[in-house]
Scaffold this motif. Structure first.
Motif, PDB file in Angstrom:
ATOM      1  N   GLN A  79      -0.560  -0.850  -1.569  1.00 33.76           N
ATOM      2  CA  GLN A  79      -1.939  -0.549  -1.170  1.00 33.76           C
ATOM      3  C   GLN A  79      -2.462  -1.695  -0.323  1.00 33.76           C
ATOM      4  O   GLN A  79      -3.376  -1.534   0.477  1.00 33.76           O
ATOM      5  CB  GLN A  79      -2.809  -0.392  -2.401  1.00 33.76           C
ATOM      6  CG  GLN A  79      -2.365   0.743  -3.283  1.00 33.76           C
ATOM      7  CD  GLN A  79      -3.187   0.808  -4.554  1.00 33.76           C
ATOM      8  OE1 GLN A  79      -4.296   0.311  -4.609  1.00 33.76           O
ATOM      9  NE2 GLN A  79      -2.624   1.428  -5.573  1.00 33.76           N
ATOM     10  N   SER A  80      -1.886  -2.857  -0.552  1.00 34.31           N
ATOM     11  CA  SER A  80      -2.091  -4.048   0.264  1.00 34.31           C
ATOM     12  C   SER A  80      -1.075  -5.059  -0.261  1.00 34.31           C
ATOM     13  O   SER A  80      -0.603  -4.924  -1.379  1.00 34.31           O
ATOM     14  CB  SER A  80      -3.515  -4.579   0.123  1.00 34.31           C
ATOM     15  OG  SER A  80      -3.574  -5.609  -0.828  1.00 34.31           O
ATOM     16  N   PHE A 136      -0.860   1.525   2.271  1.00 38.15           N
ATOM     17  CA  PHE A 136      -0.774   2.942   1.913  1.00 38.15           C
ATOM     18  C   PHE A 136      -1.646   3.234   0.712  1.00 38.15           C
ATOM     19  O   PHE A 136      -1.549   2.546  -0.310  1.00 38.15           O
ATOM     20  CB  PHE A 136       0.680   3.303   1.589  1.00 38.15           C
ATOM     21  CG  PHE A 136       1.645   2.951   2.691  1.00 38.15           C
ATOM     22  CD1 PHE A 136       2.001   3.880   3.649  1.00 38.15           C
ATOM     23  CD2 PHE A 136       2.196   1.674   2.763  1.00 38.15           C
ATOM     24  CE1 PHE A 136       2.884   3.551   4.658  1.00 38.15           C
ATOM     25  CE2 PHE A 136       3.081   1.330   3.775  1.00 38.15           C
ATOM     26  CZ  PHE A 136       3.427   2.274   4.724  1.00 38.15           C
ATOM     27  N   ARG A 137      -2.500   4.231   0.812  1.00 37.16           N
ATOM     28  CA  ARG A 137      -3.321   4.638  -0.330  1.00 37.16           C
ATOM     29  C   ARG A 137      -3.383   6.156  -0.379  1.00 37.16           C
ATOM     30  O   ARG A 137      -3.761   6.794   0.601  1.00 37.16           O
ATOM     31  CB  ARG A 137      -4.740   4.057  -0.215  1.00 37.16           C
ATOM     32  CG  ARG A 137      -4.733   2.557  -0.403  1.00 37.16           C
ATOM     33  CD  ARG A 137      -6.089   1.917  -0.265  1.00 37.16           C
ATOM     34  NE  ARG A 137      -5.896   0.468  -0.208  1.00 37.16           N
ATOM     35  CZ  ARG A 137      -6.850  -0.432  -0.003  1.00 37.16           C
ATOM     36  NH1 ARG A 137      -8.097  -0.034   0.170  1.00 37.16           N
ATOM     37  NH2 ARG A 137      -6.576  -1.714   0.032  1.00 37.16           N
ATOM     38  N   ASP A 191      -3.992  -9.058   7.278  1.00 41.19           N
ATOM     39  CA  ASP A 191      -3.997  -9.587   5.919  1.00 41.19           C
ATOM     40  C   ASP A 191      -3.800 -11.098   5.979  1.00 41.19           C
ATOM     41  O   ASP A 191      -2.863 -11.565   6.624  1.00 41.19           O
ATOM     42  CB  ASP A 191      -2.846  -8.916   5.146  1.00 41.19           C
ATOM     43  CG  ASP A 191      -2.927  -9.187   3.666  1.00 41.19           C
ATOM     44  OD1 ASP A 191      -4.006  -8.976   3.100  1.00 41.19           O
ATOM     45  OD2 ASP A 191      -1.910  -9.632   3.093  1.00 41.19           O
ATOM     46  N   CYS A 192      -4.696 -11.840   5.340  1.00 40.91           N
ATOM     47  CA  CYS A 192      -4.672 -13.298   5.483  1.00 40.91           C
ATOM     48  C   CYS A 192      -4.847 -13.970   4.131  1.00 40.91           C
ATOM     49  O   CYS A 192      -5.553 -13.462   3.258  1.00 40.91           O
ATOM     50  CB  CYS A 192      -5.799 -13.779   6.388  1.00 40.91           C
ATOM     51  SG  CYS A 192      -5.896 -12.930   7.955  1.00 40.91           S
ATOM     52  N   LEU A 250      -8.572 -12.970   2.797  1.00 40.92           N
ATOM     53  CA  LEU A 250      -9.230 -11.685   3.032  1.00 40.92           C
ATOM     54  C   LEU A 250      -8.336 -10.784   3.872  1.00 40.92           C
ATOM     55  O   LEU A 250      -7.254 -11.200   4.301  1.00 40.92           O
ATOM     56  CB  LEU A 250     -10.595 -11.867   3.703  1.00 40.92           C
ATOM     57  CG  LEU A 250     -10.806 -12.947   4.765  1.00 40.92           C
ATOM     58  CD1 LEU A 250      -9.743 -12.899   5.820  1.00 40.92           C
ATOM     59  CD2 LEU A 250     -12.169 -12.799   5.386  1.00 40.92           C
ATOM     60  N   ALA A 251      -8.794  -9.576   4.056  1.00 42.21           N
ATOM     61  CA  ALA A 251      -8.051  -8.626   4.878  1.00 42.21           C
ATOM     62  C   ALA A 251      -9.055  -7.825   5.691  1.00 42.21           C
ATOM     63  O   ALA A 251     -10.123  -7.460   5.193  1.00 42.21           O
ATOM     64  CB  ALA A 251      -7.214  -7.693   4.007  1.00 42.21           C
TER      65      ALA A 251
END
Length: 586
Positions: free
Chosen positions: A194-195, A218-219, A235-236, A527-528
């Motif tokens: 999902q992340s 993916f969700r 994505d960080c 964060l993303a």
RNA sequence: GGUGUGUUAGUUCAGCUGGUUAGAAUGCCGCCCUGUCACGGCGGAGGUCAUGGGUUCGAGUCCCAUACACACCGCCA
């Protein structure tokens, strides 16, 4: 060599050159003795002219070509007799000496032009044709340039791009997982991420200090105009940082993006608004700040006037819509209908019309003109404005009034896609109470750290605990979010307890992470950003679909590929899977 | 899971309170046209009105169901 030049680059200075172009036929204009062909590629459109100085064979070929044929043109760049100022190549044309049909084309089901005549359904089915259109090409070009700028900035700040796996472990918290059956481990499943949340935290434990990835997530949840089952995040994650460090660097990142991609400079620091303020002033944790219409709480003013609707309400709140005093009864009724729709769920709408001559309202029966004026003044109304007031349970009515605020703003044309109002929403609550399951859920995710001063309430009053969590919001859309994570195994165990995990369950699902934290986890956070949403924001569109080359439709289907689809029995057998009958709908 | 809107020519749509041969634009085909670029002129072909039921003397139109599409609510740590 198929071509010497693209269809977008030749200019008046190229007159006299012999060139070879290749591209698609956008349009043929046959004037009898002469024929014009608009040849298109990704770079532009160049006009080809076939006339009596072309060979008989070339004229013959020209008479046969149709839309979207793939042609190779050999000819000479000449100055046009009548120029077209609307396109960059409009001063020149190609005098065709030789036309080669590289490929014929079936007549496309819709026009492939700036504005297609095709509907959504058809364009999705023939996505590769829709993608030939300039608007889609511009969108994907924008996306490409944005991805390059993301990499350029983050690289310059010392972030390493590291890939994480797609076949990982299912974690039932949060969104529904997409799962993939394992052939080598029968009856077991991978989940698609999902992340890469836990993986990037492990990269911090591993000492990589600054990580980023432009990564698919993916969700398995229902779709929206701005939600796809697979989507891309920037994505960080960073080590040895506090909230202020993360906000600082990604505020600079956001400004870099606005400047390099959009040519927009923000000189001031972005607004940082506590979550509770966003909710009370705008009824949303992602307020649209392109315009005002701030809410004001008028509960104490409005109670005690024998108006039972108000007297029985927990919270009474309203805002002033600028210049709306001219709204007719019909327009007000339409707005009342709007908030009564089940999607909004409002019970009713109170209005106050403020004019130089005085105030008029739907509650004149219960309130003196003086009281009404006082309420209007509390809502910040000036002559010419219209106040809208709703009441009910606090957060419910705030959310409903938010829907009305956005609707009124749309009607007033205040939601200008060319204008950008970014801000940080901070100090989110740690937990969210779920009525259905009668338990708290992590508002962000279970690895988010609580504010140190609120840790004392974790067990006694979880609803009061605020998190080190933040969202990046622009124009009423959540573009990104993150938090300072928990790096202490004991605190993490306590949070899992608050979330109703048994130690066994926590160990089973997240043991790998808690175990890793025992080996020297640095303080870290990150964060993303939703890359698709950022692209559509910059592109001035509400839907992310046209910034994704091959998106899914409302039902999560790829209508071009016709996926998902059934698989062979042999494939099922290999995976030890058996299909179950789907219950028929009544 | 729910609410709403829509489905008529290749395409985008119109089609009113049910009525006799279902229209427009565009695209397509043919003929004409030497400066078009939304080319123009003349002519032509093109329809199981999403599907299945129902009401009615009669349904593109009214009712019900289904399918598909889009928007939204729920959902999306």
């Amino acid at each position: 060599m198929y071509r010497s030049n693209t269809c977008g680059e030749l200019r008046i200075t190229d007159v006299g050159k012999s060139v070879t172009l290749a591209g698609w036929v956008q349009k043929v204009r046959n004037l009898g003795a002469m024929t014009f062909i608009d040849l298109r590629d990704r770079y532009g459109i160049t006009q080809i002219v076939v006339n009596d100085s072309s060979s008989a064979q070339t004229r013959e070929t020209a008479s046969k070509i149709g839309r979207e044929y793939v042609l190779q043109i050999k000819g000479c760049v000449i100055e046009r007799e009548s120029k077209n100022g609307k396109i960059p190549t409009g001063d020149i044309e190609i005098q065709a000496q030789e036309i080669t049909i590289l490929n014929e084309a079936t007549l496309p089901p819709f026009t492939i032009e700036e504005d297609s005549d095709g509907g959504d359904d058809l364009r999705m089915k023939y996505r590769y044709l829709d993608l030939r259109r300039p608007p889609l090409q511009r969108n994907l070009m924008l996306r490409h340039r944005m991805a390059q700028e993301v990499r350029r900035f983050l690289d310059s700040e010392g972030f390493m791009e590291i890939e994480t796996p797609f076949l990982i472990k299912s974690t039932p918290e949060g969104a529904r997982d997409f799962v993939v059956p394992s052939r080598m481990s029968p009856n077991e499943f991978y989940a698609l991420p999902q992340s890469p949340q836990t993986l990037k935290q492990l990269l911090m434990v591993a000492g990589y200090d600054r990580y980023f990835q432009i990564v698919r997530c993916f969700r398995d949840e229902d779709l929206r105009a701005d939600r796809q089952p697979e989507f891309t995040q920037i994505d960080c994650e960073m080590s040895f940082v506090e909230q202020e460090d993360v906000l600082d660097i990604f505020e600079r990142w956001a400004k870099h993006m606005f400047k390099t991609v959009m040519g927009i400079e923000f000189s001031n620091k972005f607004l940082r608004m506590p979550w509770i303020e966003a909710m009370e002033k705008y009824g949303s944790d992602k307020p649209d700040m392109r315009f005002g219409m701030e809410f004001a709480n008028i509960t104490s003013l409005a109670k005690g006037h024998s108006f039972s609707v108000f007297d029985d309400a927990e919270y009474i709140v309203g805002f002033a819509a600028p210049g709306c005093a001219s709204y007719s009864r019909k327009q007000i009724d339409a707005l009342t209908e709007f908030i009564k729709r089940p999607q909004v769920g409002g019970r009713g709408l109170v209005w106050i019309r403020v004019e130089e001559s005085g105030v008029k309202s739907s509650i004149d029966k219960f309130f003196s003109a003086e009281d009404v004026r006082e309420i209007a003044s509390k809502l910040g109304a000036k002559a010419g404005d219209m106040c809208f007031i709703m009441c009910g349970p606090k957060f419910k009515v705030l959310t409903q009034l938010c829907a009305l605020r956005l609707e009124v703003a749309s009607q007033l044309g205040l939601r200008d896609p060319k204008k950008f109002a970014p801000l940080w929403v901070i100090d989110f609550p740690m937990f969210e109470w779920d009525e259905e399951t009668q338990r708290f859920y992590a508002m962000h995710h279970p690895f988010t750290s609580p504010k140190p001063e609120d840790v004392q309430y974790l067990e006694s009053d979880p609803g009061r605990v605020r998190a080190n969590a933040y969202d990046f919001v622009c124009n009423g859309t959540e573009i990104g979010g993150g938090s300072i994570r928990i790096h202490d195994a004991k605190l993490q165990a306590l949070i899992f307890k608050c979330l109703g995990f048994t130690p066994q369950k926590a160990e089973e699902q997240f043991g790998f992470l808690m175990n890793a934290f025992k080996f020297g986890a640095p303080p870290h956070g990150g964060l993303a950003f939703g890359f698709d949403r950022l692209c559509s924001l910059f592109g001035g569109a509400d839907s992310i679909r046209d910034f994704i080359a091959f998106p899914k439709n409302n039902a999560g289907r790829d209508v071009m590929l016709d996926a998902p689809s059934q698989i062979d029995q042999s494939q099922l057998d290999e995976l030890y899977l058996a299909l179950k009958e789907v219950p028929q709908k009544k």
